[in-house]
Design a protein around this motif. Structure first.
Motif, PDB file in Angstrom:
ATOM      1  N   PHE A 213       0.852  -1.052  -0.188  1.00 24.83           N
ATOM      2  CA  PHE A 213       0.058  -0.156  -0.023  1.00 24.83           C
ATOM      3  C   PHE A 213       0.986   1.289   0.213  1.00 24.83           C
ATOM      4  N   ARG A 214       0.323   2.403  -0.178  1.00 24.09           N
ATOM      5  CA  ARG A 214       0.851   3.665  -0.116  1.00 24.09           C
ATOM      6  C   ARG A 214       1.201   3.813   1.260  1.00 24.09           C
ATOM      7  N   PRO A 215       2.117   4.695   1.928  1.00 24.47           N
ATOM      8  CA  PRO A 215       2.175   5.067   3.072  1.00 24.47           C
ATOM      9  C   PRO A 215       0.923   5.655   3.571  1.00 24.47           C
ATOM     10  N   GLY A 216       0.497   5.279   4.962  1.00 23.71           N
ATOM     11  CA  GLY A 216      -0.693   5.659   5.629  1.00 23.71           C
ATOM     12  C   GLY A 216      -1.633   4.632   5.195  1.00 23.71           C
ATOM     13  N   TYR A 217      -1.561   3.906   4.151  1.00 26.26           N
ATOM     14  CA  TYR A 217      -2.666   3.026   3.617  1.00 26.26           C
ATOM     15  C   TYR A 217      -4.101   3.526   3.111  1.00 26.26           C
ATOM     16  N   PRO A 218      -3.951   4.639   2.220  1.00 26.27           N
ATOM     17  CA  PRO A 218      -5.024   5.238   2.129  1.00 26.27           C
ATOM     18  C   PRO A 218      -6.074   4.430   1.176  1.00 26.27           C
ATOM     19  N   GLU A 219      -5.719   3.194   0.670  1.00 26.92           N
ATOM     20  CA  GLU A 219      -6.438   2.485  -0.163  1.00 26.92           C
ATOM     21  C   GLU A 219      -7.357   1.736   0.711  1.00 26.92           C
ATOM     22  N   ILE A 220      -7.149   1.622   2.287  1.00 24.74           N
ATOM     23  CA  ILE A 220      -7.977   0.858   3.249  1.00 24.74           C
ATOM     24  C   ILE A 220      -9.080   1.380   3.670  1.00 24.74           C
ATOM     25  N   SER A 221     -10.241   1.167   3.549  1.00 23.38           N
ATOM     26  CA  SER A 221     -11.218   1.918   4.162  1.00 23.38           C
ATOM     27  C   SER A 221     -11.385   1.154   5.591  1.00 23.38           C
ATOM     28  N   PRO A 222     -11.931   2.403   6.384  1.00 18.74           N
ATOM     29  CA  PRO A 222     -11.918   1.856   7.735  1.00 18.74           C
ATOM     30  C   PRO A 222     -13.250   0.817   8.030  1.00 18.74           C
ATOM     31  N   ASP A 223     -13.946   0.634   6.951  1.00 20.66           N
ATOM     32  CA  ASP A 223     -14.717  -0.521   6.922  1.00 20.66           C
ATOM     33  C   ASP A 223     -14.620  -1.841   6.580  1.00 20.66           C
ATOM     34  N   ASN A 224     -13.277  -1.950   6.132  1.00 19.44           N
ATOM     35  CA  ASN A 224     -12.831  -3.110   5.614  1.00 19.44           C
ATOM     36  C   ASN A 224     -12.165  -3.823   6.587  1.00 19.44           C
ATOM     37  N   ARG A 225     -12.879  -4.829   7.265  1.00 17.64           N
ATOM     38  CA  ARG A 225     -12.498  -5.472   8.753  1.00 17.64           C
ATOM     39  C   ARG A 225     -11.028  -5.901   8.774  1.00 17.64           C
ATOM     40  N   ALA A 226     -10.940  -6.867   7.513  1.00 13.99           N
ATOM     41  CA  ALA A 226      -9.614  -7.587   7.314  1.00 13.99           C
ATOM     42  C   ALA A 226      -8.327  -6.507   7.280  1.00 13.99           C
ATOM     43  N   PHE A 227      -8.305  -5.810   6.488  1.00 13.10           N
ATOM     44  CA  PHE A 227      -7.405  -4.851   6.018  1.00 13.10           C
ATOM     45  C   PHE A 227      -6.930  -3.795   7.235  1.00 13.10           C
ATOM     46  N   SER A 228      -8.158  -3.061   7.525  1.00 10.04           N
ATOM     47  CA  SER A 228      -8.038  -1.786   8.462  1.00 10.04           C
ATOM     48  C   SER A 228      -7.245  -2.466   9.562  1.00 10.04           C
ATOM     49  N   ARG A 229      -7.415  -3.525  10.061  1.00 13.82           N
ATOM     50  CA  ARG A 229      -6.556  -4.269  11.173  1.00 13.82           C
ATOM     51  C   ARG A 229      -5.219  -3.784  11.066  1.00 13.82           C
ATOM     52  N   HIS A 230      -4.746  -4.091   9.778  1.00 13.68           N
ATOM     53  CA  HIS A 230      -3.219  -4.040   9.555  1.00 13.68           C
ATOM     54  C   HIS A 230      -3.052  -2.596   9.515  1.00 13.68           C
ATOM     55  N   ARG A 231      -3.700  -1.763   8.846  1.00 13.92           N
ATOM     56  CA  ARG A 231      -3.477  -0.419   8.582  1.00 13.92           C
ATOM     57  C   ARG A 231      -3.307   0.137  10.254  1.00 13.92           C
ATOM     58  N   ASP A 232      -4.160  -0.303  11.063  1.00 15.97           N
ATOM     59  CA  ASP A 232      -4.048   0.204  12.625  1.00 15.97           C
ATOM     60  C   ASP A 232      -2.793  -0.209  13.153  1.00 15.97           C
ATOM     61  N   ALA A 233      -2.420  -1.457  12.792  1.00 18.09           N
ATOM     62  CA  ALA A 233      -1.554  -2.188  13.829  1.00 18.09           C
ATOM     63  C   ALA A 233      -0.081  -2.126  13.217  1.00 18.09           C
ATOM     64  N   ASP A 234      -0.081  -2.049  11.796  1.00 18.55           N
ATOM     65  CA  ASP A 234       1.514  -2.298  11.419  1.00 18.55           C
ATOM     66  C   ASP A 234       2.179  -0.885  10.934  1.00 18.55           C
ATOM     67  N   GLY A 235       1.601   0.005  11.262  1.00 19.94           N
ATOM     68  CA  GLY A 235       2.122   1.491  10.940  1.00 19.94           C
ATOM     69  C   GLY A 235       2.526   1.422   9.417  1.00 19.94           C
ATOM     70  N   ASP A 236       3.514   1.496   8.827  1.00 17.39           N
ATOM     71  CA  ASP A 236       3.727   1.664   7.311  1.00 17.39           C
ATOM     72  C   ASP A 236       4.617   0.353   6.920  1.00 17.39           C
ATOM     73  N   ASP A 237       4.726  -0.807   7.607  1.00 19.61           N
ATOM     74  CA  ASP A 237       5.372  -1.859   7.355  1.00 19.61           C
ATOM     75  C   ASP A 237       4.900  -2.545   6.013  1.00 19.61           C
ATOM     76  N   MET A 238       3.676  -2.526   5.713  1.00 19.24           N
ATOM     77  CA  MET A 238       3.146  -2.889   4.238  1.00 19.24           C
ATOM     78  C   MET A 238       3.109  -1.950   3.340  1.00 19.24           C
ATOM     79  N   ALA A 239       3.784  -0.945   3.406  1.00 19.27           N
ATOM     80  CA  ALA A 239       3.942   0.166   2.568  1.00 19.27           C
ATOM     81  C   ALA A 239       4.906  -0.441   1.142  1.00 19.27           C
ATOM     82  N   LEU A 240       4.374   0.214  -0.211  1.00 18.87           N
ATOM     83  CA  LEU A 240       5.037  -0.431  -1.030  1.00 18.87           C
ATOM     84  C   LEU A 240       6.501  -0.680  -0.968  1.00 18.87           C
ATOM     85  N   ASP A 241       7.482   0.147  -0.527  1.00 15.45           N
ATOM     86  CA  ASP A 241       8.815   0.119  -0.752  1.00 15.45           C
ATOM     87  C   ASP A 241       9.537  -0.489   0.661  1.00 15.45           C
ATOM     88  N   ARG A 242       8.639  -0.971   1.631  1.00 15.99           N
ATOM     89  CA  ARG A 242       9.211  -1.510   2.889  1.00 15.99           C
ATOM     90  C   ARG A 242       9.516  -2.945   2.576  1.00 15.99           C
TER      91      ARG A 242
END
Length: 184
Positions: A48-77
């Protein structure tokens, strides 16, 4: 018939976790066989982009990662990079997806059309995530499918067992890497 090997989510932050070594070993054997046969290989990773703007707060599975991972799943990490053992060659494609399915948020469908693919061979981590979602979508898109059962893994062995034993067979041929390799 044009076959393509899809290796999905074999990235440091997913398949690089302890316990997936046998799955990575199987995927490496499939990769070696595909390269030896000149079968196109496409690597799929989630990022994802830094800050995970692609992830809606309504997406239960992915918003969990956004909230917990910081930017660990950002494109260049490092966590989103393909593991070294399966490092893509310069002539191999890497697709970035935004959800569980390899098709969602990526250009995979366009790339497969460009390659003339009609037969997909799949391996990935996790069986209950990327593999399940991609099998379902690819079947709906009328691809012939093969799932390499030992090149797939899930944190829950029971989920893996049920999917490869009962859920996938109506839509995909399920086999092992060694069986697939021996078919030449």
């Amino acid at each position: 018939m044009t076959t393509v090997l899809l290796l999905m989510d074999f990235q440091n932050g997913i398949a690089g976790r302890p316990g997936f070594e046998p799955v990575v070993d199987a995927a490496a054997r499939a990769l070696d066989a595909a390269r030896g046969r000149r079968v196109p290989v496409i690597f799929v990773r989630v990022a994802f982009r830094p800050g995970y703007p692609e992830i809606s707060p309504d997406n239960r599975a992915f918003s969990r990662h956004r909230d917990a991972d910081g930017d660990d799943m950002a494109l260049d990490r490092p966590g989103t990079q393909i593991i070294d053992r399966l490092a893509p060659r310069d002539d191999e494609h890497v697709v970035v997806k935004k959800r569980f399915s390899a098709f969602t948020g990526s250009d995979l469908a366009v790339l497969l059309r460009g390659l003339g693919a009609d037969d997909l061979v799949l391996g990935g981590v996790s069986t209950g995530g990327v593999v399940l979602s991609t099998v379902r979508q690819a079947a709906d898109l009328d691809y012939r499918l093969t799932v390499l059962s030992d090149a797939c893994g899930d944190p829950d062995p029971e989920v893996h067992r049920v999917l490869v034993g009962k859920v996938f067979p109506p839509q995909a041929r399920v086999t092992t890497v060694d069986e697939w390799v021996s078919e030449g």
